[in-house]
Design a protein around this motif. Structure first.
Motif, PDB file in Angstrom:
ATOM      1  N   ILE A 151    -104.978 -32.690 -56.410  1.00  0.00           N
ATOM      2  CA  ILE A 151    -104.266 -31.511 -56.922  1.00  0.00           C
ATOM      3  C   ILE A 151    -102.991 -31.935 -57.636  1.00  0.00           C
ATOM      4  O   ILE A 151    -102.701 -31.476 -58.752  1.00  0.00           O
ATOM      5  N   LEU A 152    -102.244 -32.799 -57.016  1.00  0.00           N
ATOM      6  CA  LEU A 152    -100.944 -33.200 -57.562  1.00  0.00           C
ATOM      7  C   LEU A 152    -101.073 -34.024 -58.836  1.00  0.00           C
ATOM      8  O   LEU A 152    -100.123 -34.125 -59.609  1.00  0.00           O
ATOM      9  N   ARG A 153    -102.248 -34.610 -59.074  1.00  0.00           N
ATOM     10  CA  ARG A 153    -102.467 -35.411 -60.284  1.00  0.00           C
ATOM     11  C   ARG A 153    -103.187 -34.625 -61.372  1.00  0.00           C
ATOM     12  O   ARG A 153    -103.715 -35.223 -62.320  1.00  0.00           O
ATOM     13  N   GLN A 154    -103.199 -33.316 -61.281  1.00  0.00           N
ATOM     14  CA  GLN A 154    -103.792 -32.488 -62.333  1.00  0.00           C
ATOM     15  C   GLN A 154    -103.041 -32.666 -63.652  1.00  0.00           C
ATOM     16  O   GLN A 154    -101.828 -32.895 -63.675  1.00  0.00           O
ATOM     17  N   SER A 155    -103.763 -32.533 -64.764  1.00  0.00           N
ATOM     18  CA  SER A 155    -103.113 -32.615 -66.075  1.00  0.00           C
ATOM     19  C   SER A 155    -102.134 -31.460 -66.277  1.00  0.00           C
ATOM     20  O   SER A 155    -101.180 -31.573 -67.041  1.00  0.00           O
ATOM     21  N   VAL A 156    -102.369 -30.343 -65.584  1.00  0.00           N
ATOM     22  CA  VAL A 156    -101.403 -29.233 -65.546  1.00  0.00           C
ATOM     23  C   VAL A 156    -100.517 -29.451 -64.334  1.00  0.00           C
ATOM     24  O   VAL A 156    -100.983 -29.420 -63.191  1.00  0.00           O
ATOM     25  N   GLU A 157     -99.233 -29.672 -64.559  1.00  0.00           N
ATOM     26  CA  GLU A 157     -98.314 -29.988 -63.472  1.00  0.00           C
ATOM     27  C   GLU A 157     -97.629 -28.756 -62.895  1.00  0.00           C
ATOM     28  O   GLU A 157     -97.022 -28.826 -61.826  1.00  0.00           O
ATOM     29  N   ASP A 158     -97.726 -27.646 -63.615  1.00  0.00           N
ATOM     30  CA  ASP A 158     -96.988 -26.442 -63.228  1.00  0.00           C
ATOM     31  C   ASP A 158     -97.726 -25.705 -62.111  1.00  0.00           C
ATOM     32  O   ASP A 158     -98.371 -24.681 -62.329  1.00  0.00           O
ATOM     33  N   LEU A 159     -97.624 -26.250 -60.907  1.00  0.00           N
ATOM     34  CA  LEU A 159     -98.339 -25.681 -59.772  1.00  0.00           C
ATOM     35  C   LEU A 159     -97.552 -25.893 -58.490  1.00  0.00           C
ATOM     36  O   LEU A 159     -96.604 -26.679 -58.440  1.00  0.00           O
ATOM     37  N   GLY A 176     -97.478 -18.073 -57.523  1.00  0.00           N
ATOM     38  CA  GLY A 176     -98.017 -18.274 -58.859  1.00  0.00           C
ATOM     39  C   GLY A 176     -98.685 -17.049 -59.460  1.00  0.00           C
ATOM     40  O   GLY A 176     -99.021 -16.093 -58.757  1.00  0.00           O
ATOM     41  N   GLN A 177     -98.893 -17.109 -60.766  1.00  0.00           N
ATOM     42  CA  GLN A 177     -99.651 -16.064 -61.466  1.00  0.00           C
ATOM     43  C   GLN A 177    -101.134 -16.202 -61.173  1.00  0.00           C
ATOM     44  O   GLN A 177    -101.866 -15.217 -61.098  1.00  0.00           O
ATOM     45  N   TYR A 178    -101.571 -17.453 -60.989  1.00  0.00           N
ATOM     46  CA  TYR A 178    -102.973 -17.734 -60.674  1.00  0.00           C
ATOM     47  C   TYR A 178    -103.065 -18.293 -59.255  1.00  0.00           C
ATOM     48  O   TYR A 178    -102.172 -19.005 -58.793  1.00  0.00           O
ATOM     49  N   LEU A 179    -104.172 -17.980 -58.612  1.00  0.00           N
ATOM     50  CA  LEU A 179    -104.407 -18.418 -57.249  1.00  0.00           C
ATOM     51  C   LEU A 179    -105.701 -19.229 -57.223  1.00  0.00           C
ATOM     52  O   LEU A 179    -106.731 -18.774 -57.715  1.00  0.00           O
ATOM     53  N   ALA A 180    -105.640 -20.436 -56.667  1.00  0.00           N
ATOM     54  CA  ALA A 180    -106.817 -21.300 -56.618  1.00  0.00           C
ATOM     55  C   ALA A 180    -106.957 -21.890 -55.217  1.00  0.00           C
ATOM     56  O   ALA A 180    -106.004 -21.886 -54.432  1.00  0.00           O
ATOM     57  N   PHE A 181    -108.144 -22.406 -54.918  1.00  0.00           N
ATOM     58  CA  PHE A 181    -108.451 -22.864 -53.568  1.00  0.00           C
ATOM     59  C   PHE A 181    -109.084 -24.258 -53.596  1.00  0.00           C
ATOM     60  O   PHE A 181    -109.887 -24.561 -54.462  1.00  0.00           O
ATOM     61  N   CYS A 182    -108.713 -25.065 -52.614  1.00  0.00           N
ATOM     62  CA  CYS A 182    -109.347 -26.362 -52.432  1.00  0.00           C
ATOM     63  C   CYS A 182    -109.218 -26.733 -50.959  1.00  0.00           C
ATOM     64  O   CYS A 182    -108.105 -26.812 -50.439  1.00  0.00           O
ATOM     65  N   ASP A 183    -110.337 -26.914 -50.280  1.00  0.00           N
ATOM     66  CA  ASP A 183    -110.288 -27.302 -48.875  1.00  0.00           C
ATOM     67  C   ASP A 183    -109.873 -28.766 -48.750  1.00  0.00           C
ATOM     68  O   ASP A 183    -109.941 -29.541 -49.706  1.00  0.00           O
ATOM     69  N   ALA A 184    -109.491 -29.154 -47.543  1.00  0.00           N
ATOM     70  CA  ALA A 184    -108.913 -30.478 -47.303  1.00  0.00           C
ATOM     71  C   ALA A 184    -109.938 -31.601 -47.304  1.00  0.00           C
ATOM     72  O   ALA A 184    -109.578 -32.760 -47.095  1.00  0.00           O
ATOM     73  N   PRO A 219    -109.348 -34.334 -62.700  1.00  0.00           N
ATOM     74  CA  PRO A 219    -107.997 -34.207 -63.265  1.00  0.00           C
ATOM     75  C   PRO A 219    -107.751 -33.049 -64.227  1.00  0.00           C
ATOM     76  O   PRO A 219    -106.629 -32.538 -64.300  1.00  0.00           O
ATOM     77  N   HIS A 220    -108.781 -32.606 -64.969  1.00  0.00           N
ATOM     78  CA  HIS A 220    -108.568 -31.557 -65.969  1.00  0.00           C
ATOM     79  C   HIS A 220    -109.064 -30.189 -65.498  1.00  0.00           C
ATOM     80  O   HIS A 220    -109.208 -29.262 -66.311  1.00  0.00           O
ATOM     81  N   LYS A 221    -109.293 -30.044 -64.215  1.00  0.00           N
ATOM     82  CA  LYS A 221    -109.855 -28.800 -63.685  1.00  0.00           C
ATOM     83  C   LYS A 221    -108.998 -27.588 -64.054  1.00  0.00           C
ATOM     84  O   LYS A 221    -109.483 -26.624 -64.649  1.00  0.00           O
TER      85      LYS A 221
END
Length: 264
Positions: free
Chosen positions: A31-39, A90-98, A104-106
């Motif tokens: 998650i932290l290495r996404q190409s979009v950093e604004d999260l 955030g304006q958008y809400l996303a989910f990822c289990d542990a 990277p570009h998700k």
């Protein structure tokens, strides 16, 4: 995309964890290495007894986008996700289990789709990976185990089964307003997707696989087939008010689809 003020992130990512120390760091870094950093990444510890809390705390010390929320007792996936949803900014809400990961570009691909379509719910195809996979998301090499999705799903189509992997879903809260996952073990995410598509129109999908789902986890919630079948029936009958005969038809189709997916 540059990181903005952490108090106003573009995307809030909810990551529940229960005794997930074997994969939590790996999942968080994807998650932290996404190409979009604004999260922001909200890790919700659901009463773990292992080292999960310390793993999250260590990453929070090095990245101000990470926040840790703790639950004293385990309440299950829906309760943990709702704890994070309430805290999301955030304006958008996303989910990822542990135990899952994002490529990277998700987020970048999904934000483009959201802006282009205006849909309240965005999703994508995803890869199934072995429980033993320990490499980073960046090092992943496709093995052909892809769960493919259509580029559009209506409410009616979703009634026939959950075709949206929770790890790929992104909700536009500026369209939906606040959301909550109902506690229906085995179908809590599907129940939310149905509510969103019933109220706000079709969800939009991306054919490119953008996430990694760790399959065949022993003791995982998704492996309890009987509970899942019961949950599907309750969602169809109690939430969606589907007639009994039609609910039975949808349940059969959903069970067949789930079996096929498990063999990928």
């Amino acid at each position: 995309m540059n990181h903005r003020d952490p108090s106003t992130p573009l995307v809030s990512v909810i990551m529940p964890v229960f005794n997930g120390n074997a994969t939590l760091h790996q999942s968080m870094m994807s998650i932290l290495r996404q190409s979009v950093e604004d999260l922001e990444l909200i890790v919700v510890d659901d009463g773990s007894s292992d080292d999960s809390v310390h793993i999250a705390e260590r990453l929070a010390q090095t990245d101000d986008r990470v926040r840790l929320e703790r639950r004293e007792k385990s309440g299950g996936p829906a309760a943990a996700r709702n704890t994070g949803i309430v805290k999301a900014k955030g304006q958008y809400l996303a989910f990822c289990d542990a135990d899952d990961m994002w490529l990277p570009h998700k987020l970048e691909r999904q934000l483009e789709c959201a802006k282009r379509s205006g849909a309240a719910l965005i999703y994508s195809s995803y890869h199934r990976i072995a429980p033993s996979f320990r490499a980073s998301a960046e090092a992943f090499e496709p093995e052909g185990r892809v769960v493919c999705v259509p580029t559009k799903l209506t409410h009616e189509e979703l009634l026939a089964g959950n075709k949206i992997g929770n790890l790929t879903a992104m909700v536009n809260l500026s369209v939906t307003g606040p959301v909550t996952m109902t506690d229906r073990p085995g179908a809590e995410d599907w129940a939310l997707w149905l509510e969103i598509t019933r109220r706000f129109g079709a969800a939009r999908g991306i054919e490119e696989p953008l996430a990694l789902y760790r399959a065949e986890q022993k003791g995982s919630h998704s492996n309890d087939r009987l509970r899942a079948i019961r949950a599907v029936w309750r969602v169809l009958r109690e939430q969606e008010n589907v007639p009994r005969w039609k609910a039975a038809w949808y349940l059969m189709r959903s069970s067949i689809a789930a079996l096929r997916k498990s063999r990928i």
